[in-house]
Design an enzyme around this catalytic site. Sequence first.
Site, PDB file in Angstrom:
ATOM      1  N   ASP A  80       0.849  -1.197   0.000  1.00 23.24           N
ATOM      2  CA  ASP A  80       0.000   0.000   0.000  1.00 23.24           C
ATOM      3  C   ASP A  80       0.882   1.242   0.000  1.00 23.24           C
ATOM      4  O   ASP A  80       2.096   1.174   0.260  1.00 23.24           O
ATOM      5  CB  ASP A  80      -0.925  -0.004   1.234  1.00 23.24           C
ATOM      6  CG  ASP A  80      -2.060   1.015   1.127  1.00 23.24           C
ATOM      7  OD1 ASP A  80      -2.241   1.607   0.042  1.00 23.24           O
ATOM      8  OD2 ASP A  80      -2.760   1.227   2.140  1.00 23.24           O
ATOM      9  N   LYS A  81       0.214   2.364  -0.292  1.00 25.49           N
ATOM     10  CA  LYS A  81       0.854   3.683  -0.238  1.00 25.49           C
ATOM     11  C   LYS A  81       0.034   4.519   0.726  1.00 25.49           C
ATOM     12  O   LYS A  81      -1.199   4.409   0.756  1.00 25.49           O
ATOM     13  CB  LYS A  81       0.821   4.274  -1.649  1.00 25.49           C
ATOM     14  CG  LYS A  81       1.429   5.614  -1.851  1.00 25.49           C
ATOM     15  CD  LYS A  81       0.591   6.857  -1.644  1.00 25.49           C
ATOM     16  CE  LYS A  81      -0.797   6.939  -2.133  1.00 25.49           C
ATOM     17  NZ  LYS A  81      -1.475   8.233  -1.822  1.00 25.49           N
ATOM     18  N   HIS A  82       0.711   5.334   1.519  1.00 31.54           N
ATOM     19  CA  HIS A  82      -0.023   6.267   2.381  1.00 31.54           C
ATOM     20  C   HIS A  82       0.556   7.660   2.207  1.00 31.54           C
ATOM     21  O   HIS A  82       1.779   7.835   2.225  1.00 31.54           O
ATOM     22  CB  HIS A  82       0.090   5.847   3.852  1.00 31.54           C
ATOM     23  CG  HIS A  82      -0.550   6.839   4.782  1.00 31.54           C
ATOM     24  ND1 HIS A  82      -1.905   6.882   4.997  1.00 31.54           N
ATOM     25  CD2 HIS A  82      -0.014   7.861   5.503  1.00 31.54           C
ATOM     26  CE1 HIS A  82      -2.188   7.872   5.822  1.00 31.54           C
ATOM     27  NE2 HIS A  82      -1.058   8.486   6.144  1.00 31.54           N
ATOM     28  N   SER A  83      -0.332   8.636   2.060  1.00 31.56           N
ATOM     29  CA  SER A  83       0.126  10.019   1.945  1.00 31.56           C
ATOM     30  C   SER A  83      -0.263  10.788   3.198  1.00 31.56           C
ATOM     31  O   SER A  83      -1.343  10.554   3.765  1.00 31.56           O
ATOM     32  CB  SER A  83      -0.519  10.656   0.716  1.00 31.56           C
ATOM     33  OG  SER A  83      -0.506  12.053   0.832  1.00 31.56           O
ATOM     34  N   THR A 120      -9.307  10.508  -0.264  1.00 29.20           N
ATOM     35  CA  THR A 120      -9.577   9.555  -1.351  1.00 29.20           C
ATOM     36  C   THR A 120     -11.036   9.093  -1.367  1.00 29.20           C
ATOM     37  O   THR A 120     -11.635   8.935  -2.424  1.00 29.20           O
ATOM     38  CB  THR A 120      -8.624   8.347  -1.206  1.00 29.20           C
ATOM     39  OG1 THR A 120      -7.297   8.850  -1.286  1.00 29.20           O
ATOM     40  CG2 THR A 120      -8.835   7.309  -2.279  1.00 29.20           C
ATOM     41  N   ARG A 168      -7.292  14.365  20.216  1.00 32.29           N
ATOM     42  CA  ARG A 168      -6.055  15.142  19.969  1.00 32.29           C
ATOM     43  C   ARG A 168      -6.373  16.383  19.148  1.00 32.29           C
ATOM     44  O   ARG A 168      -5.858  17.477  19.410  1.00 32.29           O
ATOM     45  CB  ARG A 168      -5.022  14.271  19.220  1.00 32.29           C
ATOM     46  CG  ARG A 168      -4.355  13.226  20.095  1.00 32.29           C
ATOM     47  CD  ARG A 168      -3.585  12.227  19.240  1.00 32.29           C
ATOM     48  NE  ARG A 168      -2.587  12.846  18.414  1.00 32.29           N
ATOM     49  CZ  ARG A 168      -2.253  12.433  17.183  1.00 32.29           C
ATOM     50  NH1 ARG A 168      -2.852  11.382  16.638  1.00 32.29           N
ATOM     51  NH2 ARG A 168      -1.326  13.045  16.503  1.00 32.29           N
ATOM     52  N   SER A 183      -0.502   6.838  15.227  1.00 28.50           N
ATOM     53  CA  SER A 183      -1.811   6.978  14.593  1.00 28.50           C
ATOM     54  C   SER A 183      -1.779   6.433  13.161  1.00 28.50           C
ATOM     55  O   SER A 183      -2.610   5.604  12.770  1.00 28.50           O
ATOM     56  CB  SER A 183      -2.192   8.468  14.610  1.00 28.50           C
ATOM     57  OG  SER A 183      -3.289   8.721  13.780  1.00 28.50           O
ATOM     58  N   LYS A 187      -2.993   2.158  11.732  1.00 26.93           N
ATOM     59  CA  LYS A 187      -3.994   1.895  10.680  1.00 26.93           C
ATOM     60  C   LYS A 187      -3.375   1.136   9.504  1.00 26.93           C
ATOM     61  O   LYS A 187      -3.977   0.230   8.942  1.00 26.93           O
ATOM     62  CB  LYS A 187      -4.579   3.228  10.187  1.00 26.93           C
ATOM     63  CG  LYS A 187      -5.508   3.875  11.208  1.00 26.93           C
ATOM     64  CD  LYS A 187      -5.967   5.257  10.774  1.00 26.93           C
ATOM     65  CE  LYS A 187      -4.887   6.295  10.909  1.00 26.93           C
ATOM     66  NZ  LYS A 187      -5.306   7.679  10.994  1.00 26.93           N
ATOM     67  N   LYS A 188      -2.181   1.537   9.121  1.00 27.64           N
ATOM     68  CA  LYS A 188      -1.552   0.900   7.946  1.00 27.64           C
ATOM     69  C   LYS A 188      -1.113  -0.527   8.261  1.00 27.64           C
ATOM     70  O   LYS A 188      -1.271  -1.444   7.462  1.00 27.64           O
ATOM     71  CB  LYS A 188      -0.346   1.739   7.475  1.00 27.64           C
ATOM     72  CG  LYS A 188      -0.757   3.010   6.783  1.00 27.64           C
ATOM     73  CD  LYS A 188      -1.387   2.725   5.423  1.00 27.64           C
ATOM     74  CE  LYS A 188      -2.718   3.381   5.248  1.00 27.64           C
ATOM     75  NZ  LYS A 188      -3.339   3.118   3.940  1.00 27.64           N
TER      76      LYS A 188
HETATM   77  N1  URA Z   1      -2.837  11.693  10.089  1.00 24.68           N
HETATM   78  C1  URA Z   1      -3.214  10.683  10.895  1.00 24.68           C
HETATM   79  O1  URA Z   1      -3.813   9.709  10.476  1.00 24.68           O
HETATM   80  N2  URA Z   1      -2.898  10.790  12.217  1.00 24.68           N
HETATM   81  C2  URA Z   1      -2.228  11.842  12.731  1.00 24.68           C
HETATM   82  O2  URA Z   1      -1.982  11.859  13.922  1.00 24.68           O
HETATM   83  C3  URA Z   1      -1.858  12.886  11.879  1.00 24.68           C
HETATM   84  C4  URA Z   1      -2.167  12.776  10.537  1.00 24.68           C
END
Ligand code: URA
Length: 437
Positions: A80-83, A120, A168, A183, A187-188
């Site tokens: 996967d890619k995360h931005s 997205t 937060r 964070s 998730k990733k």
């Molecule tokens: N994006 C996220 O998913 N978490 C953060 O804490 C900051 C940016």
Amino acid sequence: MRPQELIAKKRDGGKLSDAEMRLFIQGVTDGSWADYQITALVMAMFINGLDPGEQRSITDAMLHSGTIMDFSDIDAPKADKHSTGGVGDKTSLIIAPVAAACGLAVPMVSGRGLGHTGGTLDKLESIPGYKVNLPLSRLKAVMRSCGFGLIGQTKQVAPADKKLYALRDATATVPYIPLIVASIMSKKLAEGLDVLTLDVKTGSGAFIQDLKKSKELAGALCQAGRSFGVKTEALITDMSQPLGKFVGNALEVYECLKILRGEPENSMLPSRELSVELTASMLVQSGLEKTHSRARAVIDRVLNGGSALDRFRQNIELQGGDPRICDRPDRLLAKGLKEIPIIVEKTGSISKIDTFAVGRAVSDIGGGRIKAEDGIDHAVGYACIKKLGDKVRKGDELGVLYCRNRKQAELVSANLRDAYTISDEVPKQRKLIQAVI
Ligand code: URA
């Protein structure tokens, strides 16, 4: 151990053990900690810091607050890619089908836009009928058929992050690298990946604008990914101007389809180039391609030969959308929008763009969200005609605003015009890829 004892320990500069961090995240997830106790501990972490061991413990605890997906029965590297998010940042819609056409399996769990950045899921929902709320079992079936799936974060994926991030956000504790790492990576890592490529944005439209800080974040994200056994690479990429031509949901999908169809306009080429570079990183890391240049050649083939477009068509059909937009991308564009040119007021060169302000202007006319619960107008947006370093003359078009009515145009036209600094100074050309970590 009671919440107040953990809070006191961190307040006084102590280090939380693995077990203590798990206790905290369990309290967040099962609701046994009150919001004021959670935010007190988070603020103590923010002020007194988390060391690398604590950062790993909180990431691990957040990851295990939900399901970790298992795609081991799909015989392809999972990537996967995360931005970190930007303006006009539409690469996911190109990368997922391209990577799938090159042999990767891509379980892409994405987010929605907030503030000045797009998301997205919002872009995908501008495709008539497209569904992003698929259960994980359906995601797997879709991946089996077309090689990738694009879904939103379900309740099962890192639920502790959802709660913590909202708190937060409301208590000014987002901009702290160990918490950002926990964070993002919780998730990733829940996607059960072999490979992750990160696109860490830097510049005026990025969540972290300073290059040094972006590198620090990229380093910490990569270290976290690798410590969990996931091959991880980060590209630090330029967000000192919007990426490509369009900002706005349907307009961005239109741009992606033009690229997947092999018909990009010149102003769309940066979106293509960044997508190619990020996918090449995924392919090389996965071992499917040995070198970066071979990966680029394979990617060019699937883009120019139409197999990436075919994957996207299949995916749209599988996720409930109308695949005919692949043949007629113009069907995505709403009829009856007002097209308002944004006009240059003096002659010179574009030396700076306040990319945040461009993203915010699109959000302000409904193209994004100011609050998480806001609705979205998928049709509106902005076309960036002039870019950094371009010479302009008084009366030229900087860009075109696509909006619903004159009131919206009045609301944001001046902000868009003021987002551009025009001077005699020709800025140094900024590279699209600033560094690889
Ligand atoms: N994006 C996220 O998913 N978490 C953060 O804490 C900051 C940016």
